[in-house]
Design a protein around this motif. Sequence first.
Motif, PDB file in Angstrom:
ATOM      1  N   HIS A  38       0.832  -1.206   0.000  1.00  0.00           N
ATOM      2  CA  HIS A  38       0.000   0.000   0.000  1.00  0.00           C
ATOM      3  C   HIS A  38       0.868   1.259   0.000  1.00  0.00           C
ATOM      4  CE1 HIS A  38      -4.237  -1.122   0.165  1.00  0.00           C
ATOM      5  NE2 HIS A  38      -3.814  -2.253   0.713  1.00  0.00           N
ATOM      6  N   ILE A  39       1.976   1.259   0.733  1.00  0.00           N
ATOM      7  CA  ILE A  39       2.880   2.418   0.690  1.00  0.00           C
ATOM      8  C   ILE A  39       3.450   2.582  -0.708  1.00  0.00           C
ATOM      9  CG2 ILE A  39       5.122   3.293   1.451  1.00  0.00           C
ATOM     10  CD1 ILE A  39       4.513   2.246   4.212  1.00  0.00           C
ATOM     11  N   LEU A  40       3.942   1.494  -1.286  1.00  0.00           N
ATOM     12  CA  LEU A  40       4.509   1.572  -2.639  1.00  0.00           C
ATOM     13  C   LEU A  40       3.454   1.943  -3.664  1.00  0.00           C
ATOM     14  CD1 LEU A  40       6.907  -1.508  -2.627  1.00  0.00           C
ATOM     15  CD2 LEU A  40       7.534   0.910  -2.588  1.00  0.00           C
ATOM     16  N   GLY A  41       2.254   1.399  -3.508  1.00  0.00           N
ATOM     17  CA  GLY A  41       1.169   1.751  -4.418  1.00  0.00           C
ATOM     18  C   GLY A  41       0.836   3.228  -4.343  1.00  0.00           C
ATOM     19  N   GLY A  42       0.730   3.772  -3.124  1.00  0.00           N
ATOM     20  CA  GLY A  42       0.471   5.197  -2.957  1.00  0.00           C
ATOM     21  C   GLY A  42       1.576   6.055  -3.551  1.00  0.00           C
ATOM     22  N   LEU A  43       2.821   5.641  -3.320  1.00  0.00           N
ATOM     23  CA  LEU A  43       3.959   6.379  -3.873  1.00  0.00           C
ATOM     24  C   LEU A  43       3.911   6.398  -5.396  1.00  0.00           C
ATOM     25  CD1 LEU A  43       6.786   7.731  -3.648  1.00  0.00           C
ATOM     26  CD2 LEU A  43       7.741   5.415  -3.629  1.00  0.00           C
ATOM     27  N   PHE A  44       3.718   5.239  -5.999  1.00  0.00           N
ATOM     28  CA  PHE A  44       3.762   5.175  -7.454  1.00  0.00           C
ATOM     29  C   PHE A  44       2.504   5.733  -8.111  1.00  0.00           C
ATOM     30  CE2 PHE A  44       7.286   2.302  -6.562  1.00  0.00           C
ATOM     31  CZ  PHE A  44       8.236   2.862  -7.404  1.00  0.00           C
ATOM     32  N   ILE A  45       1.360   5.692  -7.441  1.00  0.00           N
ATOM     33  CA  ILE A  45       0.173   6.376  -7.971  1.00  0.00           C
ATOM     34  C   ILE A  45       0.440   7.881  -7.979  1.00  0.00           C
ATOM     35  CG2 ILE A  45      -2.217   7.025  -7.432  1.00  0.00           C
ATOM     36  CD1 ILE A  45      -2.078   4.344  -8.782  1.00  0.00           C
ATOM     37  N   GLY A  46       1.017   8.400  -6.905  1.00  0.00           N
ATOM     38  CA  GLY A  46       1.368   9.822  -6.852  1.00  0.00           C
ATOM     39  C   GLY A  46       2.379  10.194  -7.924  1.00  0.00           C
ATOM     40  N   LEU A  47       3.397   9.362  -8.116  1.00  0.00           N
ATOM     41  CA  LEU A  47       4.394   9.635  -9.151  1.00  0.00           C
ATOM     42  C   LEU A  47       3.789   9.546 -10.544  1.00  0.00           C
ATOM     43  CD1 LEU A  47       7.559   7.796  -7.772  1.00  0.00           C
ATOM     44  CD2 LEU A  47       7.030  10.237  -7.692  1.00  0.00           C
ATOM     45  N   LEU A  48       2.872   8.595 -10.745  1.00  0.00           N
ATOM     46  CA  LEU A  48       2.213   8.478 -12.043  1.00  0.00           C
ATOM     47  C   LEU A  48       1.376   9.721 -12.335  1.00  0.00           C
ATOM     48  CD1 LEU A  48       1.592   6.636 -14.503  1.00  0.00           C
ATOM     49  CD2 LEU A  48      -0.405   5.841 -13.233  1.00  0.00           C
ATOM     50  N   ALA A  49       0.630  10.183 -11.346  1.00  0.00           N
ATOM     51  CA  ALA A  49      -0.193  11.387 -11.540  1.00  0.00           C
ATOM     52  C   ALA A  49       0.687  12.599 -11.841  1.00  0.00           C
ATOM     53  CB  ALA A  49      -1.050  11.639 -10.307  1.00  0.00           C
ATOM     54  N   THR A  50       1.767  12.769 -11.104  1.00  0.00           N
ATOM     55  CA  THR A  50       2.630  13.933 -11.346  1.00  0.00           C
ATOM     56  C   THR A  50       3.362  13.829 -12.669  1.00  0.00           C
ATOM     57  OG1 THR A  50       4.428  12.923 -10.071  1.00  0.00           O
ATOM     58  CG2 THR A  50       2.967  14.441  -8.908  1.00  0.00           C
ATOM     59  N   SER A  51       3.701  12.626 -13.070  1.00  0.00           N
ATOM     60  CA  SER A  51       4.384  12.455 -14.349  1.00  0.00           C
ATOM     61  C   SER A  51       3.430  12.698 -15.513  1.00  0.00           C
ATOM     62  CB  SER A  51       4.972  11.048 -14.431  1.00  0.00           C
ATOM     63  OG  SER A  51       5.538  10.810 -15.689  1.00  0.00           O
ATOM     64  N   TYR A  52       2.235  12.178 -15.411  1.00  0.00           N
ATOM     65  CA  TYR A  52       1.265  12.292 -16.503  1.00  0.00           C
ATOM     66  C   TYR A  52       0.726  13.719 -16.632  1.00  0.00           C
ATOM     67  CZ  TYR A  52      -2.508  10.980 -19.637  1.00  0.00           C
ATOM     68  OH  TYR A  52      -3.347  10.877 -20.714  1.00  0.00           O
ATOM     69  N   TYR A  53       0.478  14.350 -15.486  1.00  0.00           N
ATOM     70  CA  TYR A  53      -0.073  15.712 -15.480  1.00  0.00           C
ATOM     71  C   TYR A  53       0.987  16.751 -15.123  1.00  0.00           C
ATOM     72  CZ  TYR A  53      -4.615  13.449 -15.633  1.00  0.00           C
ATOM     73  OH  TYR A  53      -5.690  12.687 -16.000  1.00  0.00           O
ATOM     74  N   ARG A  54       2.190  16.535 -15.547  1.00  0.00           N
ATOM     75  CA  ARG A  54       3.320  17.406 -15.202  1.00  0.00           C
ATOM     76  C   ARG A  54       3.036  18.873 -15.515  1.00  0.00           C
ATOM     77  NH1 ARG A  54       9.221  15.643 -16.485  1.00  0.00           N
ATOM     78  NH2 ARG A  54       8.286  14.083 -15.185  1.00  0.00           N
ATOM     79  N   ASN A  55       2.565  19.170 -16.710  1.00  0.00           N
ATOM     80  CA  ASN A  55       2.332  20.562 -17.104  1.00  0.00           C
ATOM     81  C   ASN A  55       1.220  21.206 -16.289  1.00  0.00           C
ATOM     82  OD1 ASN A  55       4.331  20.401 -19.052  1.00  0.00           O
ATOM     83  ND2 ASN A  55       2.900  19.730 -20.632  1.00  0.00           N
ATOM     84  N   GLU A  56       0.188  20.453 -15.971  1.00  0.00           N
ATOM     85  CA  GLU A  56      -0.911  20.995 -15.181  1.00  0.00           C
ATOM     86  C   GLU A  56      -0.480  21.266 -13.743  1.00  0.00           C
ATOM     87  OE1 GLU A  56      -1.214  18.547 -17.340  1.00  0.00           O
ATOM     88  OE2 GLU A  56      -2.554  19.474 -18.787  1.00  0.00           O
ATOM     89  N   PHE A  57       0.319  20.360 -13.176  1.00  0.00           N
ATOM     90  CA  PHE A  57       0.822  20.577 -11.822  1.00  0.00           C
ATOM     91  C   PHE A  57       1.761  21.774 -11.764  1.00  0.00           C
ATOM     92  CE2 PHE A  57      -0.364  16.127 -10.701  1.00  0.00           C
ATOM     93  CZ  PHE A  57      -1.091  16.433  -9.573  1.00  0.00           C
ATOM     94  N   ALA A  58       2.499  22.017 -12.822  1.00  0.00           N
ATOM     95  CA  ALA A  58       3.437  23.143 -12.842  1.00  0.00           C
ATOM     96  C   ALA A  58       2.702  24.481 -12.761  1.00  0.00           C
ATOM     97  CB  ALA A  58       4.296  23.086 -14.093  1.00  0.00           C
ATOM     98  N   LYS A  59       1.451  24.526 -13.145  1.00  0.00           N
ATOM     99  CA  LYS A  59       0.675  25.774 -13.119  1.00  0.00           C
ATOM    100  C   LYS A  59       0.150  26.097 -11.720  1.00  0.00           C
ATOM    101  CE  LYS A  59      -0.889  24.905 -17.812  1.00  0.00           C
ATOM    102  NZ  LYS A  59      -2.052  24.528 -18.642  1.00  0.00           N
ATOM    103  N   LEU A  60       0.138  25.120 -10.825  1.00  0.00           N
ATOM    104  CA  LEU A  60      -0.411  25.311  -9.488  1.00  0.00           C
ATOM    105  C   LEU A  60       0.646  25.859  -8.536  1.00  0.00           C
ATOM    106  CD1 LEU A  60      -2.333  21.944  -9.095  1.00  0.00           C
ATOM    107  CD2 LEU A  60      -3.304  24.176  -9.655  1.00  0.00           C
ATOM    108  N   PRO A  61       0.227  26.600  -7.499  1.00  0.00           N
ATOM    109  CA  PRO A  61       1.181  27.005  -6.459  1.00  0.00           C
ATOM    110  C   PRO A  61       1.706  25.769  -5.714  1.00  0.00           C
ATOM    111  CG  PRO A  61      -0.955  28.084  -6.146  1.00  0.00           C
ATOM    112  CD  PRO A  61      -1.101  27.136  -7.289  1.00  0.00           C
ATOM    113  N   GLN A  62       2.903  25.875  -5.187  1.00  0.00           N
ATOM    114  CA  GLN A  62       3.589  24.729  -4.579  1.00  0.00           C
ATOM    115  C   GLN A  62       2.769  24.008  -3.506  1.00  0.00           C
ATOM    116  OE1 GLN A  62       6.459  23.521  -5.754  1.00  0.00           O
ATOM    117  NE2 GLN A  62       6.359  21.840  -4.330  1.00  0.00           N
TER     118      GLN A  62
END
Length: 127
Positions: A38-62
């Motif tokens: 579950h820890i690894l799944g949460g980590l890699f789901i988060g990394l997948l979301a940030t990798s896939y939506y990289r440009n959209e996340f870059a537009k948000l405040p930190q």
Amino acid sequence: MPRTKTIFLILCVLFVLGYTGGYWGGQWYFDTGNHYFHILGGLFIGLLATSYYRNEFAKLPQPLRFFCILAIVMAVGVLWEFHEYAIGQLFGVPLQGDLVDTIQDLLMDTLGGIMAGLFWMKSNIVK
């Protein structure tokens, strides 16, 4: 930051290992190993979301980036617990334990999401 395809492949491997964990891990998997998945799944789901939506996340405040990543991971964790419940009800396969097990699984997903958010913040500060 790892590539989206690589992260997705790792998630697929975790998915298969998670489903077969009781066979290869025995009681250790049910007592301890499930939490690591579950820890690894949460980590890699988060990394997948940030990798896939990289440009959209870059537009948000930190700070909002971090909480969006965490919210995505927590939502996927809740959907996963619904999935475990549905499989158990439909097919009689006991994938879900008691309430304590469910809460521990959601906590481990959240910790993985926190790790993914911190990794995202660190990797963007360095750039």
